[in-house]
Design a protein around this motif. Structure first.
Motif, PDB file in Angstrom:
ATOM      1  N   LYS A 313       0.751  -1.153  -0.129  1.00  0.00           N
ATOM      2  CA  LYS A 313       0.044  -0.101   0.044  1.00  0.00           C
ATOM      3  C   LYS A 313       0.990   1.360   0.483  1.00  0.00           C
ATOM      4  O   LYS A 313       0.531   1.926  -0.804  1.00  0.00           O
ATOM      5  CB  LYS A 313      -0.933  -0.014   1.190  1.00  0.00           C
ATOM      6  CG  LYS A 313      -1.527  -0.975   1.449  1.00  0.00           C
ATOM      7  CD  LYS A 313      -2.990  -1.099  -0.280  1.00  0.00           C
ATOM      8  CE  LYS A 313      -3.817  -2.302  -0.178  1.00  0.00           C
ATOM      9  NZ  LYS A 313      -4.734  -2.336  -1.602  1.00  0.00           N
ATOM     10  N   GLN A 314       1.957   1.041   0.626  1.00  0.00           N
ATOM     11  CA  GLN A 314       2.551   2.408   1.022  1.00  0.00           C
ATOM     12  C   GLN A 314       3.747   2.022   1.440  1.00  0.00           C
ATOM     13  O   GLN A 314       4.132   1.108   2.447  1.00  0.00           O
ATOM     14  CB  GLN A 314       1.738   3.349   2.147  1.00  0.00           C
ATOM     15  CG  GLN A 314       2.608   4.787   2.201  1.00  0.00           C
ATOM     16  CD  GLN A 314       1.904   5.865   2.734  1.00  0.00           C
ATOM     17  OE1 GLN A 314       2.240   7.398   3.311  1.00  0.00           O
ATOM     18  NE2 GLN A 314       0.702   5.284   3.170  1.00  0.00           N
ATOM     19  N   VAL A 315       5.013   2.570   0.788  1.00  0.00           N
ATOM     20  CA  VAL A 315       6.806   3.156   1.720  1.00  0.00           C
ATOM     21  C   VAL A 315       7.023   3.743   1.946  1.00  0.00           C
ATOM     22  O   VAL A 315       6.947   4.755   1.654  1.00  0.00           O
ATOM     23  CB  VAL A 315       7.870   1.978   0.406  1.00  0.00           C
ATOM     24  CG1 VAL A 315       9.262   2.068   0.886  1.00  0.00           C
ATOM     25  CG2 VAL A 315       6.921   0.707   0.115  1.00  0.00           C
ATOM     26  N   SER A 316       7.143   3.869   3.606  1.00  0.00           N
ATOM     27  CA  SER A 316       8.281   5.166   3.533  1.00  0.00           C
ATOM     28  C   SER A 316       9.344   5.342   4.449  1.00  0.00           C
ATOM     29  O   SER A 316       9.711   3.997   5.333  1.00  0.00           O
ATOM     30  CB  SER A 316       6.893   5.812   5.415  1.00  0.00           C
ATOM     31  OG  SER A 316       6.808   6.702   5.914  1.00  0.00           O
ATOM     32  N   MET A 317       9.847   6.739   4.331  1.00  0.00           N
ATOM     33  CA  MET A 317      11.891   6.474   4.878  1.00  0.00           C
ATOM     34  C   MET A 317      11.145   7.153   5.739  1.00  0.00           C
ATOM     35  O   MET A 317      11.010   8.386   5.538  1.00  0.00           O
ATOM     36  CB  MET A 317      12.785   7.213   3.338  1.00  0.00           C
ATOM     37  CG  MET A 317      12.757   6.098   1.889  1.00  0.00           C
ATOM     38  SD  MET A 317      13.849   4.246   2.445  1.00  0.00           S
ATOM     39  CE  MET A 317      15.438   5.791   2.150  1.00  0.00           C
ATOM     40  N   THR A 318      11.682   6.614   6.880  1.00  0.00           N
ATOM     41  CA  THR A 318      11.544   7.351   8.363  1.00  0.00           C
ATOM     42  C   THR A 318      12.697   8.272   8.656  1.00  0.00           C
ATOM     43  O   THR A 318      13.645   8.651   8.360  1.00  0.00           O
ATOM     44  CB  THR A 318      11.728   6.084   8.946  1.00  0.00           C
ATOM     45  OG1 THR A 318      13.018   6.014   9.782  1.00  0.00           O
ATOM     46  CG2 THR A 318      10.346   5.796   9.080  1.00  0.00           C
ATOM     47  N   ASN A 319      11.312   9.289   9.114  1.00  0.00           N
ATOM     48  CA  ASN A 319      11.986  10.664  10.049  1.00  0.00           C
ATOM     49  C   ASN A 319      13.673  10.594  10.705  1.00  0.00           C
ATOM     50  O   ASN A 319      14.575  10.299  11.060  1.00  0.00           O
ATOM     51  CB  ASN A 319      11.623  11.771  10.372  1.00  0.00           C
ATOM     52  CG  ASN A 319      10.605  12.377   9.155  1.00  0.00           C
ATOM     53  OD1 ASN A 319      10.667  12.327   7.804  1.00  0.00           O
ATOM     54  ND2 ASN A 319       9.961  12.775   9.495  1.00  0.00           N
ATOM     55  N   GLY A 320      13.113   8.622  11.269  1.00  0.00           N
ATOM     56  CA  GLY A 320      14.367   8.564  12.266  1.00  0.00           C
ATOM     57  C   GLY A 320      15.376   8.121  12.177  1.00  0.00           C
ATOM     58  O   GLY A 320      16.269   7.368  12.153  1.00  0.00           O
ATOM     59  N   GLY A 321      15.046   7.755  10.895  1.00  0.00           N
ATOM     60  CA  GLY A 321      16.507   6.663  10.168  1.00  0.00           C
ATOM     61  C   GLY A 321      16.871   7.515   8.940  1.00  0.00           C
ATOM     62  O   GLY A 321      17.522   7.083   7.683  1.00  0.00           O
ATOM     63  N   CYS A 322      16.862   8.653   9.295  1.00  0.00           N
ATOM     64  CA  CYS A 322      17.337  10.379   8.536  1.00  0.00           C
ATOM     65  C   CYS A 322      16.077  10.025   6.932  1.00  0.00           C
ATOM     66  O   CYS A 322      17.302  10.777   6.538  1.00  0.00           O
ATOM     67  CB  CYS A 322      18.707  10.043   8.267  1.00  0.00           C
ATOM     68  SG  CYS A 322      19.193  10.101  10.442  1.00  0.00           S
ATOM     69  N   ASN A 323      15.420   9.180   6.758  1.00  0.00           N
ATOM     70  CA  ASN A 323      14.993   9.533   5.462  1.00  0.00           C
ATOM     71  C   ASN A 323      16.125   8.316   4.140  1.00  0.00           C
ATOM     72  O   ASN A 323      15.944   8.505   3.412  1.00  0.00           O
ATOM     73  CB  ASN A 323      14.610  10.627   5.121  1.00  0.00           C
ATOM     74  CG  ASN A 323      13.640  11.332   5.550  1.00  0.00           C
ATOM     75  OD1 ASN A 323      14.245  12.513   6.152  1.00  0.00           O
ATOM     76  ND2 ASN A 323      12.264  10.969   5.566  1.00  0.00           N
ATOM     77  N   TRP A 324      16.876   7.687   4.646  1.00  0.00           N
ATOM     78  CA  TRP A 324      17.839   7.030   4.290  1.00  0.00           C
ATOM     79  C   TRP A 324      17.889   4.993   4.484  1.00  0.00           C
ATOM     80  O   TRP A 324      18.305   4.352   3.924  1.00  0.00           O
ATOM     81  CB  TRP A 324      19.072   7.552   4.497  1.00  0.00           C
ATOM     82  CG  TRP A 324      20.267   7.181   2.877  1.00  0.00           C
ATOM     83  CD1 TRP A 324      21.388   6.406   2.997  1.00  0.00           C
ATOM     84  CD2 TRP A 324      19.911   7.402   1.964  1.00  0.00           C
ATOM     85  NE1 TRP A 324      21.803   6.414   2.167  1.00  0.00           N
ATOM     86  CE2 TRP A 324      20.808   6.597   1.315  1.00  0.00           C
ATOM     87  CE3 TRP A 324      19.090   7.976   1.319  1.00  0.00           C
ATOM     88  CZ2 TRP A 324      21.250   7.188  -0.285  1.00  0.00           C
ATOM     89  CZ3 TRP A 324      19.468   8.261  -0.545  1.00  0.00           C
ATOM     90  CH2 TRP A 324      20.378   7.514  -0.500  1.00  0.00           C
ATOM     91  N   LEU A 325      18.191   5.194   5.817  1.00  0.00           N
ATOM     92  CA  LEU A 325      18.560   3.907   6.708  1.00  0.00           C
ATOM     93  C   LEU A 325      17.394   3.265   6.953  1.00  0.00           C
ATOM     94  O   LEU A 325      17.607   1.789   6.962  1.00  0.00           O
ATOM     95  CB  LEU A 325      19.435   3.965   7.387  1.00  0.00           C
ATOM     96  CG  LEU A 325      20.734   5.032   7.527  1.00  0.00           C
ATOM     97  CD1 LEU A 325      21.844   4.796   8.734  1.00  0.00           C
ATOM     98  CD2 LEU A 325      21.454   4.501   6.255  1.00  0.00           C
ATOM     99  N   HIS A 326      16.356   3.438   7.527  1.00  0.00           N
ATOM    100  CA  HIS A 326      15.406   3.285   7.757  1.00  0.00           C
ATOM    101  C   HIS A 326      13.710   2.866   6.802  1.00  0.00           C
ATOM    102  O   HIS A 326      13.994   4.216   6.431  1.00  0.00           O
ATOM    103  CB  HIS A 326      14.788   3.280   9.284  1.00  0.00           C
ATOM    104  CG  HIS A 326      15.607   2.452  10.552  1.00  0.00           C
ATOM    105  ND1 HIS A 326      15.356   2.527  11.655  1.00  0.00           N
ATOM    106  CD2 HIS A 326      16.712   1.720   9.973  1.00  0.00           C
ATOM    107  CE1 HIS A 326      16.493   2.836  12.203  1.00  0.00           C
ATOM    108  NE2 HIS A 326      17.609   2.306  11.589  1.00  0.00           N
ATOM    109  N   ALA A 327      12.987   1.996   6.683  1.00  0.00           N
ATOM    110  CA  ALA A 327      11.937   1.972   6.190  1.00  0.00           C
ATOM    111  C   ALA A 327      10.607   1.106   6.662  1.00  0.00           C
ATOM    112  O   ALA A 327      11.153   0.500   7.134  1.00  0.00           O
ATOM    113  CB  ALA A 327      12.178   1.592   4.227  1.00  0.00           C
ATOM    114  N   VAL A 328       9.475   1.343   6.338  1.00  0.00           N
ATOM    115  CA  VAL A 328       8.104   1.057   6.254  1.00  0.00           C
ATOM    116  C   VAL A 328       7.348   1.063   5.257  1.00  0.00           C
ATOM    117  O   VAL A 328       7.250   1.326   5.144  1.00  0.00           O
ATOM    118  CB  VAL A 328       7.756   1.988   7.757  1.00  0.00           C
ATOM    119  CG1 VAL A 328       6.202   0.934   8.052  1.00  0.00           C
ATOM    120  CG2 VAL A 328       8.497   1.943   9.458  1.00  0.00           C
ATOM    121  N   VAL A 329       6.849  -0.394   6.017  1.00  0.00           N
ATOM    122  CA  VAL A 329       6.541  -0.547   4.458  1.00  0.00           C
ATOM    123  C   VAL A 329       5.089  -1.445   4.736  1.00  0.00           C
ATOM    124  O   VAL A 329       4.385  -2.051   5.843  1.00  0.00           O
ATOM    125  CB  VAL A 329       6.771  -2.290   3.558  1.00  0.00           C
ATOM    126  CG1 VAL A 329       6.109  -2.206   2.541  1.00  0.00           C
ATOM    127  CG2 VAL A 329       8.471  -1.633   3.435  1.00  0.00           C
TER     128      VAL A 329
END
Length: 443
Positions: A313-329
């Motif tokens: 449905k959606q993939v988000s690069m998280t702010n806490g992961g610096c929009n680079w290292l962590h993703a939520v699917v």
């Protein structure tokens, strides 16, 4: 209608731009003000102590302003980006650019900002470099930060193996300097495209033109013969010297200091700029830097995963992961094996990722508290955790093996079990709560 001034007029109309008329210094003060504004407004500095140029920062520091830059709504950013990448088209070339209004050979007239106390010097952080691909003859455009050495020389940061570095190595192997052009102060759609890592031989400027609905125009430069956006505020052309380096170190998007390294040297031939020019500064490690780098990758992940798995449905690069290292699917789970397959594919699509968390439809992937709730109520570490050891990761991560560029990665299945009682995972709701206005009860 495709230059920086047009975009600034749009965000000003949307009350997203603040103007600073008070005299400010390029040494720490502009960086400090930008950091304080982070996540709220863009800032236009009209009175800089060390320069006659104006300066703007935090242009696309929120998803709202990012959406305005790509003529989109926040919820359709990725659709627009994916479409622009697929339907990239060449811009028209015109005889002369607006930047030709003024000419100099003195880099010291630019308001180059000193951002952090332990960096090796001031840096141009918004500079986009243009070079000709030695194999295809097509141009490439990409972000490269530059540190002034004297009035006609910069160090230029290049990541090994990326497109500009490959062009440079090819020229060096042929005993030549590499002619390049640099722009500072372009429409953010050009910056966003420049931050995207297109395939070898593809020109990111074509993606920018698509984002700007085919209205972008380019102008040819006299020394390099390269084409750059005609509405650019500042344009430099010259060459990266084949046999000279200069030491530098800088703050990266994790807000940490990179290690010291020698970098190639750019030698200026011409500096062009518009009347009453506007210099663009990006504060490293803060929201504009992270969104410029992370959002194109987030669009790529959304495209790749939705194509491979209809459950996505959606993939988000998280702010806490610096929009680079962590993703939520976020997915609509169909089988118990879905999350682990999706974790594997997500890591494959962006190798810098260190953590991938998969959640259900009722969990907001952009809300850290909501994602943690999913982990607290739907995740079992002995069954739902995926650990991958000794694989290629991000060179930015200071906790990784910096010599081998290896890291450990973690996948988390925080979705509801399909074998357990569904009511046990259902979030309780209060009917008609959205219609209740507290001001009607407390006066």
């Amino acid at each position: 209608m495709t230059d920086l001034r047009n975009y600034m007029a749009i965000i000003k109309k949307n009350h997203e731009l603040k103007t600073v008329k008070k005299p400010v210094s390029i040494k720490y003060e502009i960086a400090g003000i930008t950091a304080k504004l982070d996540g709220s407004h863009a800032a236009l500095f009209e009175n800089i102590k060390e320069s006659k140029f104006r300066l703007v920062s935090n242009l696309v520091g929120t998803r709202k302003r990012f959406a305005l830059a790509v003529s989109s709504k926040e919820e359709t950013i990725h659709e627009n980006m994916i479409k622009a990448i697929k339907k990239a088209k060449k811009p028209k070339i015109i005889s002369s650019g607006k930047f030709m209004e003024n000419k100099s050979r003195d880099l010291s007239i630019l308001p180059i900002v000193t951002h952090f106390e332990k960096e090796s010097g001031p840096f141009i952080t918004s500079s986009i470099a243009y070079a000709k691909n030695p194999e295809t003859g097509k141009q490439n455009s990409s972000f490269h930060r530059m540190m002034p050495i004297d009035k006609t020389h910069f160090s230029i940061r290049m990541v090994e193996g990326r497109h500009l570095h490959r062009c440079f190595i090819d020229a060096k192997e042929h005993g030549e300097d590499l002619k390049i052009a640099i722009t500072v102060g372009v429409h953010p759609a050009v910056s966003i495209a420049g931050a995207y890592q297109a395939e070898w031989g593809k020109d990111e400027i074509d993606i920018a033109n698509s984002l700007l609905e085919g209205k972008l125009t380019l102008a040819k430069l006299p020394f390099t013969g390269l084409n750059v956006p005609s509405g650019a505020e500042i344009v430099m052309e010259g060459k990266i010297l084949k046999d000279k380096t200069h030491p530098e170190w800088m703050v990266e998007m994790l807000q940490t200091y990179d290690h010291h390294r020698p970098q190639p040297v750019f030698e200026l031939e011409n500096l062009f700029f518009r009347n009453n020019p506007i210099f663009h500064d990006v504060l490293s490690g803060f929201s504009e830097h992270r969104l410029l780098m992370g959002m194109p990758i987030e669009s790529k992940l959304n495209g790749d995963l939705k194509k491979a798995f209809s459950q996505t449905k959606q993939v988000s690069m998280t702010n806490g992961g610096c929009n680079w290292l962590h993703a939520v699917v976020q997915i609509k789970k169909k089988s118990e094996s879905d999350p682990k397959k999706i974790i594997k594919k997500t890591f494959e699509s962006h190798r810098s990722l260190k953590q991938v968390t998969v959640v259900d439809e009722d969990i907001d992937p952009n809300n850290a508290e909501s994602v943690e709730y999913a982990m607290a109520t739907r995740f079992q570490a002995d069954k739902d955790l995926v650990i991958i050891k000794n694989v290629r990761g991000s060179s930015l991560d200071p906790s990784s093996d910096q010599k081998k560029l290896q890291t450990a990665k973690m996948g988390i299945d925080a979705t509801r079990s399909l074998t357990k009682r569904p009511e046990g995972f259902e979030l309780a709701k209060i009917p008609k709560i959205d219609k209740i206005k507290l001001e009607n009860y407390f006066k």
